[in-house]
Every structure is written in structure tokens, then in C-alpha cells.
Motif scaffolding. Structure first.
Motif, short mmCIF file in Angstrom:
data_model
loop_
_atom_site.label_atom_id
_atom_site.label_comp_id
_atom_site.label_asym_id
_atom_site.label_seq_id
_atom_site.Cartn_x
_atom_site.Cartn_y
_atom_site.Cartn_z
N ASN A 7 -3.36 26.37 -34.08
CA ASN A 7 -4.67 25.78 -34.38
C ASN A 7 -5.43 25.59 -33.07
O ASN A 7 -5.15 24.67 -32.32
CB ASN A 7 -4.45 24.43 -35.10
N ALA A 164 0.99 11.66 -33.93
CA ALA A 164 1.63 12.64 -33.06
C ALA A 164 0.68 13.76 -32.65
O ALA A 164 1.00 14.58 -31.79
CB ALA A 164 2.85 13.23 -33.76
N SER A 201 2.10 17.55 -31.43
CA SER A 201 2.63 17.63 -30.07
C SER A 201 3.88 18.52 -29.96
O SER A 201 4.81 18.19 -29.22
CB SER A 201 2.91 16.23 -29.52
N GLY A 222 -1.20 22.75 -31.85
CA GLY A 222 -2.56 22.62 -31.36
C GLY A 222 -2.62 22.95 -29.87
O GLY A 222 -2.66 24.12 -29.47
C1 PEP Z 1 -2.82 20.07 -34.76
O1 PEP Z 1 -3.94 19.67 -34.56
O2 PEP Z 1 -2.60 20.71 -35.81
C2 PEP Z 1 -1.79 19.75 -33.80
C3 PEP Z 1 -0.56 19.75 -34.22
O3 PEP Z 1 -2.19 19.44 -32.52
P1 PEP Z 1 -1.25 19.17 -31.23
O4 PEP Z 1 -0.15 20.22 -31.24
O5 PEP Z 1 -2.15 19.30 -30.06
O6 PEP Z 1 -0.67 17.79 -31.40
#
Ligand code: PEP
Length: 241
Positions: A7, A164, A201, A222
Motif C-alpha cells: 500500500n 500498529a 508496521s 505500508g
Molecule cells: C497500511 O497502511 O496498510 C500499513 C500496514 O502501513 P504500515 O506498514 O506503514 O504500518
């Protein structure tokens, strides 16, 4: 094979997105990529003929018409998308999206042949109050309102605890597995056999342990998906899990 979904949120410009997509294609990777709307046609072209899949981060609940700033499911399909995220926490909490709207989005996406990654997840306050399972179960309940053919369009359900996401604090593999097991049972009751992804994360150094949990079939990434080396490392962990 485990799923790795990237994402990209409101990040990257055309050049950096194309470089990243081209390197993933050259490696023969099979990730799911979710760039922002304006990047979709260029990334679609860059990944043509590869095992990479293209998805959008959101979709309008409307078919077409006077909805300034919205993008329809049909336009996404035209742009080369086969997937769409619905219910991401940054839509639920940043834009107040709730069950009735999400249900309309799910139905519109399914009607245009887009496969859906449906996201659920509790806030920190909800977890601290011991309500993580209840909240994620209720969010999953939106899928009950889909008919059988629409349910077949659920490509995956992503468990993404809000506390998270983008915080650097991931759920422990045990916390993820616990929620995934509940979601797995609830999905079975709905007759949906979609894989469950964990998001929040995910990084190269925690991906392997998360991905080896029995009910974790993949990850939604993300921040760590914006850099080729870290996304490739997570994808390698997914292939080995
Ligand atoms: C997300 O937004 O789908 C996500 C998991 O972000 P991050 O990996 O940055 O926590």
C-alpha cells in the motif's frame, strides 16, 4: 504461497513508482501493488505481462456522475486495476467511513469485477478495553450483507490494528494469530475462503515470524513497501514462509 500487498498510500511520484514497479517485474515477483490514483495507468503499463497485480486504495460507492473528486470502480478497472482496498483504517478513521458506506463500496467494486481486499482493525483504546475481537468481528459483519457472487469477490481480508499502522509498533505474531483465528472462523461461517493478511508496521525484520503463523496468509505493507530493498526482503520472507 504467501501474499505480499504493497500500500503505497499518498507516496511516490511517477518516476519513483515506475522504477520500483519495474524492478519488481524484472525480479519476477508477484506482489499486489496499490499506488495512488494518478499513478495507476503508468504502473499498469509498467507491470503488464508480469505476475504483479494492480489495485486502487479506495473506490466510489457510486457508478458514475457528479461526484467531484471520486473515482468509480469502472474507471479503476479501465485503468488496469483488478483489486481495490475497502475499509482501510485511514479511510475509516481519517474520513469517517462506516458500515453503510463501506457496504456500498464493496457492492460497486464487485459489480465492476474488482476483487476486494477488505480491511478491519481495532484502535488502541478498543484493544485496551478487551474489545479487539468484538470490533474486528463487527467490521467483518459488513460482509454478511453481500450476496454469494459478491462474497466471491473478496480476494483477502486484512487485519490491521490501527495502533500498529505507521507507528513502528507491530502486533506480536501471537496477537495477530489470535485475531486471525477468530476472523478465519467468522469467514468460514460466511462461506468466504479468502486468505487473511496482517498489516501494521511489517518490516523485513518482523515479516518472517508474522508470516509463519498458521492463519497469516500474507502481509499488507505500508511504509516498508516504498523501498525496493525492504519490499524485496519481505517478499523473500513470504516465499520462504
Ligand atoms: C497500511 O497502511 O496498510 C500499513 C500496514 O502501513 P504500515 O506498514 O506503514 O504500518
Amino acid at each position: 504461497m504467501r501474499i505480499v500487498a504493497a500500500n503505497w498510500k499518498m507516496n511516490l511520484r511517477r518516476q519513483s513508482a515506475l522504477e520500483l514497479a519495474s524492478r519488481l517485474k524484472a525480479d519476477g515477483r508477484q506482489c499486489w501493488l496499490f499506488p495512488s490514483f494518478p499513478l495507476l495507468p503508468a504502473v499498469a503499463q509498467a507491470i503488464a505481462g508480469s505476475g504483479l497485480l494492480l489495485g486502487a486504495q479506495d473506490v466510489s460507492p457510486e457508478e458514475d456522475g457528479a461526484f467531484t473528486g471520486d473515482v468509480s470502480a469502472g474507471q479503476l478497472a479501465d485503468a488496469g486495476c483488478s483489486l481495490v482496498l475497502v475499509g482501510h483504517s485511514e479511510r475509516r478513521h481519517g474520513h469517517g467511513e462506516r458500515h453503510p458506506l463501506l457496504l456500498r463500496k464493496l457492492k460497486r467494486a464487485a459489480a465492476e469485477g474488482l476483487k476486494i481486499v477488505y480491511c478491519v482493525g481495532e484502535t488502541l483504546a478498543e484493544r485496551q478495553a478487551g474489545r479487539a475481537e468484538t470490533v474486528t468481528g463487527e467490521q467483518l459483519g459488513t460482509l454478511q450483507k453481500l450476496d454469494e457472487s459478491e462474497r466471491a469477490m473478496i480476494a483477502a481480508v486484512a487485519y490491521e490494528p490501527v495502533w500498529a499502522i505507521g507507528t513502528g509498533e507491530n502486533a506480536t505474531p501471537q496477537q495477530a494469530q489470535e485475531i486471525h483465528a477468530g476472523l478465519r472462523a467468522a469467514l468460514q461461517r460466511l462461506g468466504i475462503s479468502a486468505p487473511l493478511l496482517y498489516g501494521g508496521s511489517v518490516k523485513p525484520d518482523n515479516a518472517r515470524e508474522l508470516l509463519t503463523q498458521p492463519d497469516v496468509a500474507g502481509v499488507l505493507v505500508g511504509g516498508a513497501s516504498l523501498d525496493y530493498e525492504s519490499l524485496a526482503a519481505i517478499d523473500n520472507a513470504a516465499m520462504e514462509a
